[in-house]
Design a protein around this motif. Structure first.
Motif, PDB file in Angstrom:
ATOM      1  N   PRO A 167       0.800  -1.230   0.000  1.00  0.00           N
ATOM      2  CA  PRO A 167       0.000   0.000   0.000  1.00  0.00           C
ATOM      3  C   PRO A 167       0.834   1.282   0.000  1.00  0.00           C
ATOM      4  CG  PRO A 167      -0.058  -1.036   2.163  1.00  0.00           C
ATOM      5  CD  PRO A 167       0.624  -2.000   1.244  1.00  0.00           C
ATOM      6  N   ASP A 170       3.219   0.386  -4.914  1.00  0.00           N
ATOM      7  CA  ASP A 170       2.720  -0.821  -5.567  1.00  0.00           C
ATOM      8  C   ASP A 170       3.735  -1.469  -6.504  1.00  0.00           C
ATOM      9  OD1 ASP A 170       2.599   0.865  -7.750  1.00  0.00           O
ATOM     10  OD2 ASP A 170       0.410   0.878  -7.883  1.00  0.00           O
ATOM     11  N   VAL A 183      -3.136  -5.391   3.853  1.00  0.00           N
ATOM     12  CA  VAL A 183      -3.433  -4.326   2.892  1.00  0.00           C
ATOM     13  C   VAL A 183      -4.864  -3.832   3.052  1.00  0.00           C
ATOM     14  CG1 VAL A 183      -3.616  -3.778   0.439  1.00  0.00           C
ATOM     15  CG2 VAL A 183      -1.690  -5.142   1.276  1.00  0.00           C
ATOM     16  N   THR A 187      -5.568   0.159   3.694  1.00  0.00           N
ATOM     17  CA  THR A 187      -6.287   0.935   2.683  1.00  0.00           C
ATOM     18  C   THR A 187      -7.711   1.279   3.103  1.00  0.00           C
ATOM     19  OG1 THR A 187      -6.955  -1.107   1.563  1.00  0.00           O
ATOM     20  CG2 THR A 187      -4.932  -0.035   0.795  1.00  0.00           C
ATOM     21  N   SER A 209       3.748  -3.728   5.347  1.00  0.00           N
ATOM     22  CA  SER A 209       2.629  -2.920   4.850  1.00  0.00           C
ATOM     23  C   SER A 209       2.215  -1.804   5.794  1.00  0.00           C
ATOM     24  CB  SER A 209       1.415  -3.823   4.566  1.00  0.00           C
ATOM     25  OG  SER A 209       1.718  -4.760   3.551  1.00  0.00           O
TER      26      SER A 209
END
Length: 514
Positions: A167, A170, A183, A187, A209
């Protein structure tokens, strides 16, 4: 659809001979005749067993929309396998929370693929206990999250549905095997998520992440209802963007499940009471071996040491400590996991010789699919099976057995330090996320997925010892997140929570660059 029992028949003559030869029996023709007759007579018990019900699984009263496969437009980082909607009218501590469930954990009526073409189409009939507890607490299940196939890889790229992307960039991977859960929370596709951890599968993607991944003490959270790799090291835990939310989930899902063979005595605690507590005088052992692996990055080491300095400013006392066994924990893990996972595979995902509930529906679905579609498994899965079975057959379980015996020494080495320290600290992984690469050879892909550069050297030992371990973001190196891992005594999650929460509350980790 009504589930019909199989049509039971005795083995043919050729089948009987093949089975006998697999046990190294050299039967005479007369022996074959006799065993054919004896087996046919004895197999009558199968019919009676099929007449009896073992339907003890639970499916909470809920509105269940099995949903649909995620599209790239909705999910550009490939975090989700299936969008679904399962909710009750319950009010509880997780009311209003949307939850993602790793796609190797059963949600009744919703497809469970284990990120594998082989398992696609399997719809569990019952909720895993963790799912049942989430629904009872008012949570809404809105997604099954992507993962490395069958949870035997850790880079985030070995999924039948494609790689899970980072995230923060990419061009990089999210980590695995619970990468989709990480993720999805980062997000905002879900508020919190559930992952599994057998080598670091919660903590690695959390570190890479930029979220919290919490592997509880082995057995604190029931694993029943998830596809296993090995009863002695299967873990389920929460993932979230804050220690507080991870703690709220842990408070709901922890506790005894009488039908889970992994659980003995389960000591639950007052986890929410550990939030916003003073860590004055807390003793932190900084494990020197956790910083010294080949392939480790200085930015990661610097970021974690700076996080420990921050904890000292908050009143903790930190001291460097050497635990030589920490290096060998990796090798103990390899010896135990390869053979145990292969044995579970041979038992069609159920295992043997333990109390508790056996998921015969999963065993049947997995057993049929792996026999008819085995070539479709990822190379990581194939390697695990081949190596594990070879070691068992060729060396009579020597390496698995000896490593199981050595787990006691490994655990004792950490416990000796816990007599002096409240938590142990080290990088979650020695490096930041791997860059996404196309056209890898089979060997390159497997090496990246299963431990390149010591990616799981710090996480693996604590799946063997069962100590609770949390990864909390502590900074960035070249724009990618760094994870601080804190490890505690068995069933003392509160201490780990208090230290992780204190760091998080007093630090803007995204502003810390190394």
């Amino acid at each position: 659809m009504t589930h019909l029992p199989p049509v039971v028949r005795p083995p043919s003559r050729d089948e009987l001979v093949d089975i006998a030869e697999s046990y190294y029996f050299d039967l005479s023709e007369d022996e074959v005749d006799d065993f054919m007759e004896l087996i046919e007579a004895k197999m009558g018990f199968c019919s009676r067993i099929d007449e009896l019900s073992d339907r003890t699984g639970s499916q909470r009263e809920a509105r269940r929309d099995p949903g649909y496969r995620a599209t790239s437009d909705e999910d550009p980082l490939n975090a989700i396998v299936t969008y679904c909607d399962v909710e009750t009218d319950a009010n509880g501590p997780l009311s209003g929370y949307e939850v993602g469930i790793k796609d190797n954990i059963s949600v009744a009526g919703v497809e469970m693929t284990c990120a594998s073409k082989v398992m696609a189409g399997h719809h569990p009939k019952y909720d895993a206990p963790v799912v049942d507890r989430l629904l009872e607490a008012g949570a809404q299940i809105t997604a099954k999250t992507n993962m490395d196939e069958m949870a035997v890889s850790g880079s985030g790229e070995m999924s039948a549905f494609g790689p899970i992307l980072n995230p923060f960039d990419d061009d990089y991977l999210a980590g695995g095997s619970s990468g989709g859960s990480a993720v999805a929370v980062v997000t905002g596709q879900v508020d919190v998520a559930i992952g599994t951890d057998q080598a670091g599968s919660l903590r690695t993607p959390a570190a890479w992440s930029g979220c919290v991944g919490f592997k509880p003490t082995h057995g604190l959270v029931p694993f029943r209802g998830a596809a296993p790799l090995g009863h002695s090291f299967d873990h389920i835990g929460p993932m979230a963007t804050s220690v507080e939310d991870a703690t709220r989930v842990l408070d709901v899902i922890a506790g005894k499940d009488p039908r889970d063979p992994r659980q003995g005595v389960v000591e639950t605690g007052d986890y929410l009471e550990a939030l916003e507590t003073d860590i004055e005088g807390c003793r932190i052992g900084v494990v020197s071996e956790g910083f010294g692996f080949d392939g480790g990055e200085e930015g990661v080491n610097d970021g974690v040491r700076a996080a420990v300095d921050q904890l000292e400013e908050l009143g903790a006392e930190a001291e460097e400590v050497s635990i030589p066994w920490h290096v060998d924990g990796f090798f103990v893990w390899l010896a135990v996991e390869n053979e145990e996972a292969a044995a579970v595979w041979d038992a069609d995902g159920t295992g043997y010789f333990v109390d508790g509930h056996y998921d015969t529906d999963l065993a049947e679905a997995f057993g049929k699919s792996r026999r008819s579609q085995a070539d479709e498994f990822a190379p990581t899965v194939k390697l695990k099976c081949i190596l594990g079975k070879y070691l068992k057959d060729k060396y009579y379980g020597r390496y698995h057995g000896k490593a199981q015996n050595l787990r006691e020494d490994l655990t004792a080495a950490y416990d000796e330090e816990f007599s002096e320290f409240d938590v142990l600290a080290m990088p979650t992984t020695p490096m930041t996320a791997f860059e996404l690469e196309e056209d890898l050879t089979r060997i390159e892909a497997v090496n990246r997925a299963q431990g390149k550069k010591g990616r799981t050297r710090n996480t693996m030992p604590f799946d063997m010892t069962g100590h609770p371990a949390i990864s909390v973001p502590c900074g960035k190196s070249d724009g990618l997140p760094i994870g601080l891992m804190l490890v505690g005594r068995h069933f003392e999650e509160e201490t780990v929570i208090s230290v992780a929460d204190a760091f998080e509350r007093n630090t803007d980790w995204e502003d810390r660059h190394y």
